[in-house]
Design an enzyme around this catalytic site. Structure first.
Site, PDB file in Angstrom:
ATOM      1  N   GLY A  12       6.942 -69.871   1.376  1.00 37.31           N
ATOM      2  CA  GLY A  12       8.253 -69.285   1.667  1.00 37.31           C
ATOM      3  C   GLY A  12       8.151 -68.389   2.882  1.00 37.31           C
ATOM      4  N   GLY A  17       8.723 -63.343   2.706  1.00 38.62           N
ATOM      5  CA  GLY A  17       7.486 -64.120   2.683  1.00 38.62           C
ATOM      6  C   GLY A  17       6.683 -63.972   3.961  1.00 38.62           C
ATOM      7  N   SER A 131       8.190 -54.127  -4.536  1.00 44.53           N
ATOM      8  CA  SER A 131       9.294 -53.247  -4.131  1.00 44.53           C
ATOM      9  C   SER A 131       9.050 -52.645  -2.759  1.00 44.53           C
ATOM     10  CB  SER A 131       9.466 -52.108  -5.137  1.00 44.53           C
ATOM     11  OG  SER A 131      10.460 -51.220  -4.661  1.00 44.53           O
ATOM     12  N   LYS A 185       9.357 -53.752 -12.732  1.00 44.68           N
ATOM     13  CA  LYS A 185      10.096 -53.769 -11.462  1.00 44.68           C
ATOM     14  C   LYS A 185      11.600 -53.641 -11.721  1.00 44.68           C
ATOM     15  CE  LYS A 185      11.186 -54.529  -7.083  1.00 44.68           C
ATOM     16  NZ  LYS A 185      12.389 -55.278  -7.001  1.00 44.68           N
ATOM     17  N   HIS A 188      12.319 -50.098 -12.511  1.00 44.57           N
ATOM     18  CA  HIS A 188      12.273 -49.371 -11.228  1.00 44.57           C
ATOM     19  C   HIS A 188      13.639 -49.457 -10.531  1.00 44.57           C
ATOM     20  CE1 HIS A 188      12.137 -49.631  -6.840  1.00 44.57           C
ATOM     21  NE2 HIS A 188      11.220 -48.682  -6.869  1.00 44.57           N
ATOM     22  N   ASN A 189      14.160 -50.649 -10.459  1.00 42.74           N
ATOM     23  CA  ASN A 189      15.456 -50.817  -9.789  1.00 42.74           C
ATOM     24  C   ASN A 189      16.578 -50.117 -10.533  1.00 42.74           C
ATOM     25  OD1 ASN A 189      13.859 -52.522  -8.236  1.00 42.74           O
ATOM     26  ND2 ASN A 189      15.484 -54.024  -7.962  1.00 42.74           N
ATOM     27  N   GLU A 192      16.391 -46.599  -9.687  1.00 43.98           N
ATOM     28  CA  GLU A 192      16.890 -46.493  -8.309  1.00 43.98           C
ATOM     29  C   GLU A 192      18.431 -46.412  -8.289  1.00 43.98           C
ATOM     30  OE1 GLU A 192      15.248 -49.614  -5.772  1.00 43.98           O
ATOM     31  OE2 GLU A 192      17.231 -49.925  -4.918  1.00 43.98           O
ATOM     32  N   TYR A 193      19.073 -47.254  -9.088  1.00 45.54           N
ATOM     33  CA  TYR A 193      20.542 -47.204  -9.195  1.00 45.54           C
ATOM     34  C   TYR A 193      20.999 -45.807  -9.625  1.00 45.54           C
ATOM     35  CZ  TYR A 193      22.009 -52.178  -8.946  1.00 45.54           C
ATOM     36  OH  TYR A 193      22.328 -53.449  -8.551  1.00 45.54           O
TER      37      TYR A 193
HETATM   38  P1  ATR Z   1      15.768 -64.375   2.119  1.00 41.74           P
HETATM   39  O1  ATR Z   1      16.783 -63.697   1.265  1.00 41.74           O
HETATM   40  O2  ATR Z   1      14.559 -63.537   2.420  1.00 41.74           O
HETATM   41  O3  ATR Z   1      16.300 -65.095   3.319  1.00 41.74           O
HETATM   42  P2  ATR Z   1      15.758 -66.344   0.016  1.00 41.74           P
HETATM   43  O4  ATR Z   1      17.138 -66.825   0.319  1.00 41.74           O
HETATM   44  O5  ATR Z   1      15.494 -65.590  -1.218  1.00 41.74           O
HETATM   45  O6  ATR Z   1      15.136 -65.544   1.230  1.00 41.74           O
HETATM   46  O7  ATR Z   1      14.798 -67.584   0.054  1.00 41.74           O
HETATM   47  C1  ATR Z   1      14.774 -68.442   1.146  1.00 41.74           C
HETATM   48  C2  ATR Z   1      13.450 -69.170   1.069  1.00 41.74           C
HETATM   49  O8  ATR Z   1      13.399 -69.947  -0.109  1.00 41.74           O
HETATM   50  C3  ATR Z   1      13.253 -70.134   2.226  1.00 41.74           C
HETATM   51  O9  ATR Z   1      11.904 -70.059   2.578  1.00 41.74           O
HETATM   52  C4  ATR Z   1      13.626 -71.459   1.600  1.00 41.74           C
HETATM   53  O10 ATR Z   1      13.030 -72.565   2.220  1.00 41.74           O
HETATM   54  P3  ATR Z   1      13.779 -73.294   3.460  1.00 41.74           P
HETATM   55  O11 ATR Z   1      13.440 -72.492   4.674  1.00 41.74           O
HETATM   56  O12 ATR Z   1      13.210 -74.647   3.485  1.00 41.74           O
HETATM   57  O13 ATR Z   1      15.262 -73.278   3.142  1.00 41.74           O
HETATM   58  C5  ATR Z   1      13.050 -71.286   0.233  1.00 41.74           C
HETATM   59  N1  ATR Z   1      13.587 -72.217  -0.747  1.00 41.74           N
HETATM   60  C6  ATR Z   1      14.819 -72.173  -1.307  1.00 41.74           C
HETATM   61  N2  ATR Z   1      14.963 -73.194  -2.183  1.00 41.74           N
HETATM   62  C7  ATR Z   1      13.801 -73.887  -2.180  1.00 41.74           C
HETATM   63  C8  ATR Z   1      13.319 -75.044  -2.869  1.00 41.74           C
HETATM   64  N3  ATR Z   1      14.077 -75.682  -3.757  1.00 41.74           N
HETATM   65  N4  ATR Z   1      12.064 -75.457  -2.589  1.00 41.74           N
HETATM   66  C9  ATR Z   1      11.298 -74.806  -1.721  1.00 41.74           C
HETATM   67  N5  ATR Z   1      11.682 -73.724  -1.034  1.00 41.74           N
HETATM   68  C10 ATR Z   1      12.923 -73.261  -1.263  1.00 41.74           C
END
Ligand code: ATR
Length: 472
Positions: A12, A17, A131, A185, A188-189, A192-193
């Site tokens: 991710g 990530g 967090s 966690k 914790h949140n 935080e609220y």
């Molecule tokens: P953020 O909020 O940080 O943008 P998120 O929306 O929680 O992140 O998660 C997005 C991540 O989940 C991306 O890395 C997404 O992969 P893509 O870049 O290919 O879209 C990944 N993700 C979401 N659904 C997925 C799935 N079914 N399989 C693998 N990865 C997935």
């Protein structure tokens, strides 16, 4: 193709990530494998951060092959279906002893279920609360891993290498088995609220009862930040209150719509506390406070009634100190309630949670980080079996010192029609614990009257039922 050289992998490459992967890569001894469903993101992260020496893979097979054994991968993808999809892909390729970590904001019930499903394969599944938001992920979060103690032997040092450091100690501990990390966690949140709501109420009182400007209140909070209220949330509040909107020249806090959103962990905390039978009024009022703020039509409808608001009573400078004391006392109650929920959760789900250790890992990296947590950790170190945090000598003294001020603030707020659900619920909670007889006695009578639910007596053992028919 790669030859198994990474000691840790991240799946991710969205913001959380990629930041976590960069943090891992910046630490001595780590070689970090990265993978994302859409390979463009992986390429981009690898290209933008050559210093990280990432082992980047386009396919899940390559990614798994790039990991040294025991293979350890942290999943940082969308919670829910995304997480399940990646778990499935890793499960098919990992071997007994390998470790799958879910670093997302999963509901602890899901984590318990996922762990139970994976455990028979011999693969470790670890739900880890992380967090500190984007910046925490990059520079050092507070990390709350669950899962097996065995997995922590491999995972612990890796997580310790990237966690925030507070007073020389890494902000990570093995919280307990299966869902314990995500549970803590969540709490914790929730805290935080509550903390945010209380700070909001303090601001509202200083503004709308005492009549200070946002800039002046920023200054007052800066003074508070030198004392026991010192915390990250107070720190950012100081900055927010002195921030001026560039477009209008108005205080920033006056140009923001007063309808607060939420992503759900506060709601989970309250739902869980209801299941556990633990009062967490501070968190509940914070969640409800955000909900009320968002009810535009209801707010408009009531204001349209034209019921005049009373003029705020005059207060002198001592009011500021009163509000600080009320804030502190209410905050102590919020934490006491949060830890009660941790204790009840640990009992229900069979976790052996070290409360002092949890307080310590919240000292750095996370949103509720504060000096206060040192005192809290000390309280549990001194007596792990506290019935309530309120009985620990330091907190008992703080409540004693603040009690009069706390009452004056709630009274004044009520007279001034400034809503203080957080302060008021905390004070009522304290009063409930501190009174000899509660009206629950009458409620028991009502229950026995209409439902023959029976009652116990104060003067002799046994269970009793009164034949109420003669009384009507
Ligand atoms: P953020 O909020 O940080 O943008 P998120 O929306 O929680 O992140 O998660 C997005 C991540 O989940 C991306 O890395 C997404 O992969 P893509 O870049 O290919 O879209 C990944 N993700 C979401 N659904 C997925 C799935 N079914 N399989 C693998 N990865 C997935």
């Amino acid at each position: 193709s790669n030859d198994a050289k990474a000691n840790i992998g991240v799946v991710g490459m969205a913001v959380m990530g990629s930041n976590l992967a960069r943090n891992l890569a910046s630490r001595e001894g780590n070689t970090v494998a990265i993978y994302n469903r859409s390979p463009e993101k992986t390429h981009e992260v690898a290209k933008n951060h050559p210093e990280a020496n990432f082992v980047a893979s386009d396919t899940i097979d390559e990614f798994v092959a790039s990991l040294a054994k025991p293979r350890t991968a942290i999943i940082m993808v969308q919670a829910g279906a995304g997480t399940d999809a990646v778990i499935e892909q890793l499960k098919e390729r990992f071997e007994p002893g390998d470790i799958i970590v879910d670093g997302g904001n999963a509901n602890f019930h899901d984590t318990i279920a996922r762990e139970a499903k994976i455990a028979p394969t011999g693969i470790h599944f670890v739900g880890a609360g992380i967090s500190g938001g984007e910046e925490g992920a990059l520079k050092g979060p507070s990390i709350m891993p669950g899962g097996t103690a065995e997995s922590y032997k491999t995972l612990g040092p890796i997580l310790a290498s990237i966690a925030a450091v507070a007073e020389g100690e890494a902000c990570v501990t093995h919280v307990g088995t299966d869902g314990a990390g995500h549970f803590v966690k969540m709490i914790h949140n929730g805290i935080e609220y509550a903390d945010m709501e209380l700070i909001g109420e303090a601001y509202d009182l200083l503004r709308n009862v005492a009549g200070y400007t946002p800039a002046q209140i920023s200054g007052l909070f800066a003074t508070w930040n030198e004392g026991p209220l010192n915390s990250y949330l107070i720190e950012i509040t100081i900055d927010i209150l002195k921030h001026v909107d560039a477009e209008t020249g108005k205080p920033f806090v006056d140009i923001v719509t007063d309808q607060a959103g939420s992503k759900g962990t506060g709601v989970w905390t309250v739902q869980t506390a209801l299941d556990l039978g633990v009062p967490v009024g501070g968190v509940a009022e914070a969640v409800f406070g955000r909900a009320v703020s968002s009810k535009r039509a209801q707010r408009d409808a009531v204001r349209a009634l034209g019921i005049e608001r009373p003029t705020a009573p005059r207060v002198d400078d001592s009011f500021v100190d009163d509000v600080a004391k009320a804030l502190y006392a209410s905050k102590i109650v919020a934490y006491a309630q949060g830890f009660d929920a941790i204790i009840a959760g640990a009992e229900k789900y069979g976790w052996n949670i070290d409360k002092g250790a949890v307080a310590k890992i919240w000292r750095g990296g996370c949103i509720i980080r504060a000096q206060f947590l040192n005192v809290l950790a000390d309280a549990y170190a001194e007596n792990p079996n506290l019935n309530t945090l309120l009985e620990a000598p330091y907190f008992a003294q703080a409540i004693r010192d603040g009690e009069d001020a706390w009452r004056r603030v709630v009274i004044t707020a009520t007279q001034a029609a400034v809503p203080v659900p957080g302060f008021a619920t905390a004070l009522s909670y304290f009063d409930s614990l501190n009174v000899d007889r509660l009206p629950a006695a009458l409620v028991q009578g009502q229950r026995d009257f209409f439902g023959a639910h029976t009652y116990k007596r104060v003067d002799k053992p046994g269970t009793f039922h009164t034949l109420w028919s003669g009384d009507r």
